[in-house]
Design an enzyme around this catalytic site. Structure first.
Site, PDB file in Angstrom:
ATOM      1  N   GLY A   1      -1.109  -0.124 -10.779  1.00  0.00           N
ATOM      2  CA  GLY A   1      -0.767  -1.412 -11.366  1.00  0.00           C
ATOM      3  C   GLY A   1      -1.768  -2.484 -10.976  1.00  0.00           C
ATOM      4  N   THR A   2      -2.148  -2.505  -9.726  1.00  0.00           N
ATOM      5  CA  THR A   2      -3.049  -3.549  -9.239  1.00  0.00           C
ATOM      6  C   THR A   2      -4.376  -3.521  -9.993  1.00  0.00           C
ATOM      7  OG1 THR A   2      -2.019  -3.498  -7.069  1.00  0.00           O
ATOM      8  CG2 THR A   2      -4.245  -4.402  -7.182  1.00  0.00           C
TER       9      THR A   2
ATOM     10  N   ASN B   1       9.537  -8.434  -9.931  1.00  0.00           N
ATOM     11  CA  ASN B   1       9.826  -7.347  -8.981  1.00  0.00           C
ATOM     12  C   ASN B   1      10.762  -7.764  -7.862  1.00  0.00           C
ATOM     13  OD1 ASN B   1       7.279  -8.846  -8.595  1.00  0.00           O
ATOM     14  ND2 ASN B   1       7.252  -7.844  -6.611  1.00  0.00           N
TER      15      ASN B   1
ATOM     16  N   GLN C   1       7.395  -3.263 -13.583  1.00  0.00           N
ATOM     17  CA  GLN C   1       8.799  -2.996 -13.207  1.00  0.00           C
ATOM     18  C   GLN C   1       9.667  -2.562 -14.389  1.00  0.00           C
ATOM     19  OE1 GLN C   1      10.249  -2.777 -10.263  1.00  0.00           O
ATOM     20  NE2 GLN C   1       8.459  -3.387  -9.069  1.00  0.00           N
TER      21      GLN C   1
ATOM     22  N   SER D   1       2.308   1.003 -13.618  1.00  0.00           N
ATOM     23  CA  SER D   1       1.978   1.757 -12.409  1.00  0.00           C
ATOM     24  C   SER D   1       2.898   2.979 -12.335  1.00  0.00           C
ATOM     25  CB  SER D   1       2.195   0.856 -11.190  1.00  0.00           C
ATOM     26  OG  SER D   1       1.900   1.559 -10.016  1.00  0.00           O
ATOM     27  N   ALA D   2       2.312   4.174 -12.299  1.00  0.00           N
ATOM     28  CA  ALA D   2       3.111   5.405 -12.476  1.00  0.00           C
ATOM     29  C   ALA D   2       4.176   5.598 -11.397  1.00  0.00           C
ATOM     30  CB  ALA D   2       2.187   6.616 -12.527  1.00  0.00           C
ATOM     31  N   HIS D   3       3.895   5.180 -10.154  1.00  0.00           N
ATOM     32  CA  HIS D   3       4.851   5.497  -9.083  1.00  0.00           C
ATOM     33  C   HIS D   3       6.132   4.668  -9.156  1.00  0.00           C
ATOM     34  CE1 HIS D   3       4.223   2.124  -6.093  1.00  0.00           C
ATOM     35  NE2 HIS D   3       3.147   1.949  -6.833  1.00  0.00           N
TER      36      HIS D   3
ATOM     37  N   THR E   1     -14.698   9.355 -12.134  1.00  0.00           N
ATOM     38  CA  THR E   1     -14.063  10.604 -12.562  1.00  0.00           C
ATOM     39  C   THR E   1     -12.555  10.414 -12.630  1.00  0.00           C
ATOM     40  OG1 THR E   1     -15.857  11.869 -11.600  1.00  0.00           O
ATOM     41  CG2 THR E   1     -13.789  13.053 -11.997  1.00  0.00           C
TER      42      THR E   1
ATOM     43  N   CYS F   1       4.784  -5.347  -0.846  1.00  0.00           N
ATOM     44  CA  CYS F   1       3.388  -5.647  -0.543  1.00  0.00           C
ATOM     45  C   CYS F   1       3.263  -6.822   0.406  1.00  0.00           C
ATOM     46  CB  CYS F   1       2.638  -5.941  -1.827  1.00  0.00           C
ATOM     47  SG  CYS F   1       2.984  -4.736  -3.100  1.00  0.00           S
TER      48      CYS F   1
HETATM   49  N1  PLP Z   1       3.158  -5.717 -10.349  1.00  0.00           N
HETATM   50  C1  PLP Z   1       4.438  -5.623  -9.993  1.00  0.00           C
HETATM   51  C2  PLP Z   1       5.477  -6.409 -10.729  1.00  0.00           C
HETATM   52  C3  PLP Z   1       4.815  -4.782  -8.924  1.00  0.00           C
HETATM   53  O1  PLP Z   1       6.104  -4.704  -8.569  1.00  0.00           O
HETATM   54  C4  PLP Z   1       3.807  -4.047  -8.255  1.00  0.00           C
HETATM   55  C5  PLP Z   1       4.152  -3.214  -7.072  1.00  0.00           C
HETATM   56  O2  PLP Z   1       5.012  -3.553  -6.280  1.00  0.00           O
HETATM   57  C6  PLP Z   1       2.480  -4.170  -8.687  1.00  0.00           C
HETATM   58  C7  PLP Z   1       2.196  -5.027  -9.731  1.00  0.00           C
HETATM   59  C8  PLP Z   1       1.369  -3.421  -8.028  1.00  0.00           C
HETATM   60  O3  PLP Z   1       1.412  -2.052  -8.336  1.00  0.00           O
HETATM   61  P1  PLP Z   1       0.610  -0.995  -7.453  1.00  0.00           P
HETATM   62  O4  PLP Z   1       1.040  -1.204  -6.033  1.00  0.00           O
HETATM   63  O5  PLP Z   1       0.996   0.314  -7.998  1.00  0.00           O
HETATM   64  O6  PLP Z   1      -0.830  -1.264  -7.616  1.00  0.00           O
END
Ligand code: PLP
Length: 396
Positions: free
Chosen positions: A69-70, A151, A185, A205-207, A243, A331
């Site tokens: 995601g970042t 989030n 989210q 973000s896949a996780h 890659t 985070c």
């Molecule tokens: N954006 C939102 C709304 C999130 O909740 C998160 C992760 O907590 C992110 C971005 C960042 O995703 P990632 O940690 O997978 O890079």
């Protein structure tokens, strides 16, 4: 463990793991290889791209796989703003005060690069102030970045409405403002359709939806001005060098397809559990207060402030009883600061530092909610008593 931190991450689903395993074994080729093993890996990436595009109602060529995601959010904000400025369109960007740090810090970096950024506020429910957003549009505004769902408190932002507003503004003023949304989210809880949302870029973000960590999706509408962040090889149609994470990409597609199936049914089931958890806590813990909205918010999110505690202590106490919850955004856990989201909502600081986020998942059960409700009131009392003793001792 009763896991109530699905907004931080979700367990990798068994079918997702199965889909990834061959790429750690016999299907190890580099997609750029011109021989059979390379073609096989490329076919896996292309297949995953088609699935992801279908889930988002996008075209395969509009999907870029990233490291999460970042990276997707940074690519959208920095890559589009830079390209628009280079095209002479201007250097003003609009975002909100309640974005995830991936968006907020990317916007702050734009300021270092000479851009001007407006951070639009929100109301006490975490809803974007539409009038403030509209008033901040001006000639030279090139990009707006507004998250689809928050989030920390789960507030859903009116992204489709913003897109319509930007189109009306473009017609009236002749200035086109591109729109990015951080939809990290949303999967599993909201339907994500890039046409219905009217966005030019979108990040996932896949996780967060049963996929692997370290893999993300960046949707970039065809012909959107963009300058890539990572320079090197020509992978991902020159939009993201390096890659490909073939196993992660294969897992992402399976996970997104599952998350995009029966979204409404899943959401309704989990919403009932979340409401039961919220009502149970607010009834059993005197002085507990919910933060954020109850309508128009993610069905799995519950943010509550507890009286007389500090959130980290209650998180630790619940952890010792086998419950995983969060004291805000994962985070920001290493720094002891009140949540910027709660502060933007006008929550008093004392209440903000006493807040916990419970985020349910598709596997959360009624029995788990009942077990948590049986434990929380005692733990809150214990932690509050401990905190007041510490306050007495330290004031002596
Ligand atoms: N954006 C939102 C709304 C999130 O909740 C998160 C992760 O907590 C992110 C971005 C960042 O995703 P990632 O940690 O997978 O890079």
């Amino acid at each position: 463990m009763i896991y109530l931190d699905h907004a931080a991450t979700t367990p990798v689903l068994p079918v997702v793991r199965e889909a990834m395993l061959p790429f750690f074994g016999e299907r190890f080729g580099n997609p750029s290889g011109l021989y059979a093993a390379g073609r096989d890996a490329q076919a896996a990436v292309d297949g995953a791209r088609a699935i992801v595009a279908n889930c988002l109602n996008a075209r395969p060529a509009e999907i870029v796989f990233t490291s999460g995601g970042t990276e997707s959010i940074n690519s959208a904000i920095l890559g589009i703003a830079y390209a628009m400025r280079r095209a002479g369109a201007g250097h003003h960007v609009i975002t909100t005060a309640i974005e995830h740090h991936a968006g907020l810090h990317a916007a702050q970096f734009l300021e270092e690069l000479g851009f001007e950024v407006t951070y639009v506020g929100c109301d006490s429910k975490g809803k974007l102030d539409l009038a403030e957003f509209e008033a901040s549009l001006r000639p030279g505004t090139v990009l707006a970045s507004v998250m689809l769902a928050n989030n920390e408190v789960g507030a859903i932002q009116p992204v489709a409405e913003l897109s319509r507003l930007l189109r009306r503004y473009a017609t009236a003023s002749g200035h086109r403002v591109l729109l990015h949304t951080d939809a990290v989210q949303a999967p599993g809880w909201l339907e994500i359709d890039v046409e219905a949302l009217g966005v030019d870029a979108l990040s996932l973000s896949a996780h967060k939806f049963g996929g692997p960590k370290g893999t993300g999706v960046f949707y970039l509408r065809r012909a959107t001005p963009f300058r890539q962040l990572l320079h090197g090889g020509g992978q991902e149609s020159q939009k993201r060098a390096g890659t490909e994470n073939v196993a992660g990409i294969a897992g992402t597609a399976v996970a997104l397809e599952l998350a995009s199936t029966a979204t409404l049914v899943r959401s309704e089931r989990v919403r009932l559990l979340r409401d039961r958890l919220r009502d149970g806590i607010l009834t059993a813990v005197p002085g507990a207060l919910g933060n954020g909205c109850q309508v128009d918010c993610l069905p799995n999110n519950l943010n509550v402030s507890f009286p007389g505690i500090e959130s980290d202590q209650l998180v630790a106490a619940l952890d010792s009883r086998g419950i995983a919850a969060s004291s805000g955004s994962a985070c920001s856990n290493s720094t002891w600061e009140p949540s910027h989201v709660l502060m933007a909502m006008g929550v008093p600081i004392r209440r903000a530092v006493a807040s916990l986020r419970f985020s349910l998942g598709s596997g959360t059960t009624e029995a788990e909610v009942a077990a948590v409700l049986a434990i929380i009131p005692d733990e809150v009392r214990r932690v509050a008593a401990m905190s007041s003793e510490i306050r007495v001792v330290s004031s002596e």
